[in-house]
Structures are given as C-alpha cells and as structure tokens.
Design a protein around this motif. Sequence first.
Motif, mmCIF file in Angstrom:
data_model
loop_
_atom_site.group_PDB
_atom_site.id
_atom_site.type_symbol
_atom_site.label_atom_id
_atom_site.label_comp_id
_atom_site.label_asym_id
_atom_site.label_seq_id
_atom_site.Cartn_x
_atom_site.Cartn_y
_atom_site.Cartn_z
ATOM 1 N N ALA A 95 0.840 -1.212 0.000
ATOM 2 C CA ALA A 95 0.000 0.000 0.000
ATOM 3 C C ALA A 95 0.868 1.252 0.000
ATOM 4 C CB ALA A 95 -0.939 -0.005 1.201
ATOM 5 N N GLN A 96 1.902 1.261 0.809
ATOM 6 C CA GLN A 96 2.780 2.424 0.882
ATOM 7 C C GLN A 96 3.576 2.608 -0.405
ATOM 8 O OE1 GLN A 96 5.130 2.253 4.483
ATOM 9 N NE2 GLN A 96 3.312 2.023 5.753
ATOM 10 N N GLN A 97 4.049 1.517 -0.988
ATOM 11 C CA GLN A 97 4.820 1.641 -2.219
ATOM 12 C C GLN A 97 3.944 2.080 -3.397
ATOM 13 O OE1 GLN A 97 6.939 -2.240 -2.044
ATOM 14 N NE2 GLN A 97 8.753 -0.964 -2.154
ATOM 15 N N VAL A 98 2.741 1.539 -3.496
ATOM 16 C CA VAL A 98 1.844 1.955 -4.574
ATOM 17 C C VAL A 98 1.461 3.419 -4.400
ATOM 18 C CG1 VAL A 98 -0.466 1.625 -5.562
ATOM 19 C CG2 VAL A 98 0.985 -0.356 -5.090
ATOM 20 N N ALA A 99 1.247 3.855 -3.175
ATOM 21 C CA ALA A 99 0.930 5.265 -2.929
ATOM 22 C C ALA A 99 2.073 6.157 -3.405
ATOM 23 C CB ALA A 99 0.648 5.490 -1.445
ATOM 24 N N CYS A 100 3.308 5.745 -3.167
ATOM 25 C CA CYS A 100 4.461 6.520 -3.643
ATOM 26 C C CYS A 100 4.489 6.577 -5.164
ATOM 27 C CB CYS A 100 5.758 5.913 -3.123
ATOM 28 S SG CYS A 100 6.062 6.188 -1.380
ATOM 29 N N LEU A 101 4.263 5.448 -5.807
ATOM 30 C CA LEU A 101 4.258 5.415 -7.270
ATOM 31 C C LEU A 101 3.132 6.264 -7.841
ATOM 32 C CD1 LEU A 101 5.012 1.637 -7.837
ATOM 33 C CD2 LEU A 101 6.490 3.544 -8.485
ATOM 34 N N ASP A 102 1.967 6.216 -7.215
ATOM 35 C CA ASP A 102 0.828 7.005 -7.687
ATOM 36 C C ASP A 102 1.046 8.506 -7.475
ATOM 37 O OD1 ASP A 102 -0.473 4.701 -8.490
ATOM 38 O OD2 ASP A 102 -1.824 4.635 -6.757
ATOM 39 N N ALA A 103 1.771 8.855 -6.424
ATOM 40 C CA ALA A 103 1.989 10.265 -6.111
ATOM 41 C C ALA A 103 3.019 10.926 -7.019
ATOM 42 C CB ALA A 103 2.421 10.404 -4.649
ATOM 43 N N GLU A 104 3.902 10.149 -7.596
ATOM 44 C CA GLU A 104 4.962 10.706 -8.436
ATOM 45 C C GLU A 104 4.978 9.990 -9.781
ATOM 46 O OE1 GLU A 104 7.280 12.735 -10.215
ATOM 47 O OE2 GLU A 104 7.206 13.416 -8.125
#
Length: 120
Positions: A95-104
């Motif tokens: 969840a945290q890694q996908v959020a990072c990818l989605d944010a940038e």
Amino acid sequence: MKVSVVIPAYNAAAFLGKTLRSVLEQSYADREVVVVDDGSSDGTAEVAASFPGVRVHAGPRRGVCAARNLGVQLANGAHVAFMDHDDLWEKDKLAQQVACLDAEARAAFVFTQARVERDG
C-alpha cells in the motif's frame, strides 16, 4: 491488476508458507502472486499451490535470475514487486509503495529498507 508479486523459489517448502501468508495478508488487495518453482525437489510447488489465488509455475532448475525473469513474463500487473521465498513483508508495504508510485508519475521504482530477524 495493479501489482504482480513475483517469488522465485528453489527448495523453499520450509519457508514459503510464511512468505505467502505475509503477501496474502497485505492491506493492499489489487495484486496477484506468481511463484516460480525453479526445479525444487522438496514440495515447494505443492506448498505454493495450497494457497488460494497463488499462481504456480514449476519448471526445471535454471537459476534465480531466470526464475525471476520468467515470473515477470507471467505477470499481469502494471507493477512488479519482487520477493524472495524466505522474506516477510510488513502488512502495509505494498500500500505504501503503490501510494508513492501514484503520487509521483515520474517514479520508475520504489524500494524500502530491510530489517533482518533471526530465529532463536
């Protein structure tokens, strides 16, 4: 499918159950799990197949790099997360890694720190 978790495994029956539970208990659910059994002789493929929803490909021994590459070829996700057969993940890792990818939008990959735990 957003994330494909690719797990190359060789004679991993003793560890793989904990590893797969760690993936299947992730808070992030838009994922698939692909285990590539790299010629094991200890029941690795059977352990992997006992988990619902885990795709297993068993083939001859070709080495971890070839197994990982085959896992990528078999993956359906927009992103690939590699996991070794004896690793464990924190519950919110994906969840945290996908959020990072989605944010940038320019991010090509995300990695995390590791913690080594020893039994006994």
